[in-house]
Design a protein around this motif. Structure first.
Motif, PDB file in Angstrom:
ATOM      1  N   ASN A 153       0.824  -1.213   0.000  1.00  0.00           N
ATOM      2  CA  ASN A 153       0.000   0.000   0.000  1.00  0.00           C
ATOM      3  C   ASN A 153       0.861   1.268   0.000  1.00  0.00           C
ATOM      4  N   TYR A 154       1.955   1.239   0.735  1.00  0.00           N
ATOM      5  CA  TYR A 154       2.866   2.383   0.765  1.00  0.00           C
ATOM      6  C   TYR A 154       3.427   2.659  -0.628  1.00  0.00           C
ATOM      7  N   LEU A 155       3.912   1.603  -1.285  1.00  0.00           N
ATOM      8  CA  LEU A 155       4.481   1.771  -2.629  1.00  0.00           C
ATOM      9  C   LEU A 155       3.420   2.219  -3.633  1.00  0.00           C
ATOM     10  N   TYR A 156       2.227   1.660  -3.516  1.00  0.00           N
ATOM     11  CA  TYR A 156       1.148   2.025  -4.434  1.00  0.00           C
ATOM     12  C   TYR A 156       0.764   3.489  -4.237  1.00  0.00           C
ATOM     13  N   TYR A 157       0.683   3.933  -2.987  1.00  0.00           N
ATOM     14  CA  TYR A 157       0.310   5.318  -2.704  1.00  0.00           C
ATOM     15  C   TYR A 157       1.401   6.283  -3.175  1.00  0.00           C
ATOM     16  N   LYS A 158       2.663   5.926  -2.934  1.00  0.00           N
ATOM     17  CA  LYS A 158       3.754   6.843  -3.240  1.00  0.00           C
ATOM     18  C   LYS A 158       4.092   6.896  -4.729  1.00  0.00           C
ATOM     19  N   TYR A 159       4.061   5.740  -5.428  1.00  0.00           N
ATOM     20  CA  TYR A 159       4.527   5.696  -6.808  1.00  0.00           C
ATOM     21  C   TYR A 159       3.464   5.284  -7.815  1.00  0.00           C
ATOM     22  N   GLY A 160       2.345   4.764  -7.374  1.00  0.00           N
ATOM     23  CA  GLY A 160       1.291   4.367  -8.290  1.00  0.00           C
ATOM     24  C   GLY A 160       1.495   2.961  -8.823  1.00  0.00           C
ATOM     25  N   GLU A 161       0.630   2.577  -9.739  1.00  0.00           N
ATOM     26  CA  GLU A 161       0.638   1.221 -10.285  1.00  0.00           C
ATOM     27  C   GLU A 161       1.818   0.990 -11.229  1.00  0.00           C
ATOM     28  N   THR A 162       2.364   2.060 -11.799  1.00  0.00           N
ATOM     29  CA  THR A 162       3.437   1.893 -12.780  1.00  0.00           C
ATOM     30  C   THR A 162       4.703   1.301 -12.184  1.00  0.00           C
ATOM     31  N   CYS A 163       4.916   1.455 -10.893  1.00  0.00           N
ATOM     32  CA  CYS A 163       6.124   0.912 -10.278  1.00  0.00           C
ATOM     33  C   CYS A 163       5.987  -0.570  -9.972  1.00  0.00           C
ATOM     34  N   ASN A 164       4.798  -1.126 -10.198  1.00  0.00           N
ATOM     35  CA  ASN A 164       4.527  -2.542  -9.939  1.00  0.00           C
ATOM     36  C   ASN A 164       4.795  -2.883  -8.472  1.00  0.00           C
ATOM     37  N   PRO A 165       3.953  -2.388  -7.562  1.00  0.00           N
ATOM     38  CA  PRO A 165       4.204  -2.574  -6.131  1.00  0.00           C
ATOM     39  C   PRO A 165       4.188  -4.033  -5.675  1.00  0.00           C
ATOM     40  N   ASP A 166       3.456  -4.901  -6.377  1.00  0.00           N
ATOM     41  CA  ASP A 166       3.455  -6.320  -5.998  1.00  0.00           C
ATOM     42  C   ASP A 166       4.862  -6.903  -6.123  1.00  0.00           C
ATOM     43  N   ASP A 167       5.503  -6.654  -7.252  1.00  0.00           N
ATOM     44  CA  ASP A 167       6.848  -7.186  -7.482  1.00  0.00           C
ATOM     45  C   ASP A 167       7.869  -6.571  -6.540  1.00  0.00           C
ATOM     46  N   LYS A 168       7.765  -5.275  -6.324  1.00  0.00           N
ATOM     47  CA  LYS A 168       8.733  -4.604  -5.452  1.00  0.00           C
ATOM     48  C   LYS A 168       8.604  -5.087  -4.016  1.00  0.00           C
ATOM     49  N   THR A 169       7.381  -5.342  -3.567  1.00  0.00           N
ATOM     50  CA  THR A 169       7.167  -5.883  -2.233  1.00  0.00           C
ATOM     51  C   THR A 169       7.791  -7.265  -2.132  1.00  0.00           C
ATOM     52  N   GLN A 170       7.541  -8.093  -3.122  1.00  0.00           N
ATOM     53  CA  GLN A 170       8.094  -9.444  -3.122  1.00  0.00           C
ATOM     54  C   GLN A 170       9.617  -9.414  -3.176  1.00  0.00           C
ATOM     55  N   ASP A 171      10.179  -8.518  -3.989  1.00  0.00           N
ATOM     56  CA  ASP A 171      11.638  -8.391  -4.076  1.00  0.00           C
ATOM     57  C   ASP A 171      12.241  -7.973  -2.739  1.00  0.00           C
ATOM     58  N   ALA A 172      11.548  -7.094  -2.018  1.00  0.00           N
ATOM     59  CA  ALA A 172      12.048  -6.651  -0.718  1.00  0.00           C
ATOM     60  C   ALA A 172      12.084  -7.815   0.271  1.00  0.00           C
ATOM     61  N   PHE A 173      11.068  -8.653   0.255  1.00  0.00           N
ATOM     62  CA  PHE A 173      11.064  -9.805   1.157  1.00  0.00           C
ATOM     63  C   PHE A 173      12.124 -10.835   0.755  1.00  0.00           C
ATOM     64  N   ILE A 174      12.357 -10.983  -0.533  1.00  0.00           N
ATOM     65  CA  ILE A 174      13.425 -11.885  -0.979  1.00  0.00           C
ATOM     66  C   ILE A 174      14.771 -11.372  -0.491  1.00  0.00           C
ATOM     67  N   LYS A 175      14.992 -10.071  -0.601  1.00  0.00           N
ATOM     68  CA  LYS A 175      16.239  -9.470  -0.139  1.00  0.00           C
ATOM     69  C   LYS A 175      16.385  -9.629   1.380  1.00  0.00           C
ATOM     70  N   LEU A 176      15.282  -9.501   2.091  1.00  0.00           N
ATOM     71  CA  LEU A 176      15.306  -9.708   3.539  1.00  0.00           C
ATOM     72  C   LEU A 176      15.702 -11.145   3.860  1.00  0.00           C
ATOM     73  N   TRP A 177      15.164 -12.094   3.121  1.00  0.00           N
ATOM     74  CA  TRP A 177      15.503 -13.495   3.363  1.00  0.00           C
ATOM     75  C   TRP A 177      16.979 -13.764   3.044  1.00  0.00           C
ATOM     76  N   GLU A 178      17.483 -13.166   1.995  1.00  0.00           N
ATOM     77  CA  GLU A 178      18.890 -13.350   1.636  1.00  0.00           C
ATOM     78  C   GLU A 178      19.832 -12.762   2.684  1.00  0.00           C
ATOM     79  N   ASN A 179      19.387 -11.705   3.348  1.00  0.00           N
ATOM     80  CA  ASN A 179      20.207 -11.038   4.362  1.00  0.00           C
ATOM     81  C   ASN A 179      19.680 -11.267   5.779  1.00  0.00           C
ATOM     82  N   CYS A 180      19.011 -12.379   5.985  1.00  0.00           N
ATOM     83  CA  CYS A 180      18.330 -12.594   7.263  1.00  0.00           C
ATOM     84  C   CYS A 180      19.289 -12.646   8.449  1.00  0.00           C
ATOM     85  N   LYS A 181      20.491 -13.113   8.264  1.00  0.00           N
ATOM     86  CA  LYS A 181      21.439 -13.187   9.381  1.00  0.00           C
ATOM     87  C   LYS A 181      21.959 -11.809   9.788  1.00  0.00           C
ATOM     88  N   LYS A 182      21.905 -10.862   8.883  1.00  0.00           N
ATOM     89  CA  LYS A 182      22.417  -9.522   9.162  1.00  0.00           C
ATOM     90  C   LYS A 182      21.354  -8.594   9.747  1.00  0.00           C
TER      91      LYS A 182
END
Length: 139
Positions: free
Chosen positions: A28-57
């Protein structure tokens, strides 16, 4: 050390709880700030993937900030890339040919022969030929 600092997000239950808690909020934050063109579903998923990759840190108390920072940076990188694409699309490419020099010579020779043959035709034949071949007229 306190328990919170020791607990990172590598545990499956912890990560699942973080995803349930922050996924919709981040989307919702990404959708409100940047709109649908930024593809907030993918960006949200990418952020969680990055969190999982860096989970120990990443400690649990900083996970939300990490997710928001990663998602925001991904969107800004996409915007910057789109600007570069638009800039290069608007620039006129240089007059560089990637054709073989031999091909260019044959092309010039063919054009000279074409001009010579056209010059040998009568005026009526030349007009009829040019109307048919160049302008695409039928009769």
């Amino acid at each position: 050390m306190t328990k919170e600092l020791q607990e990172n997000v590598c545990r499956e239950e912890t990560f699942k709880r973080l995803h349930e808690k922050y996924a919709t909020e981040l989307h919702n934050y990404l959708y409100y700030k940047y709109g649908e063109t930024c593809n907030p579903d993918d960006k949200t998923q990418d952020a969680f993937i990055k969190l999982w990759e860096n989970c120990k840190k990443v400690v649990l108390s900083k996970a939300r900030a990490f997710l928001y920072k990663v998602a925001n940076n991904n969107v800004l990188n996409d915007i910057k890339h789109h600007k570069v694409v638009l800039r290069y699309r608007s620039e006129k490419p240089a007059d560089i040919t990637r054709e073989d020099p031999e091909f260019l010579m044959q092309k010039e020779e063919y054009f000279r022969k074409y001009q010579q043959v056209l010059a040998k035709l009568t005026e009526e034949q030349r007009v009829a030929f040019l109307l048919n071949k160049v302008e695409g007229k039928k009769h």
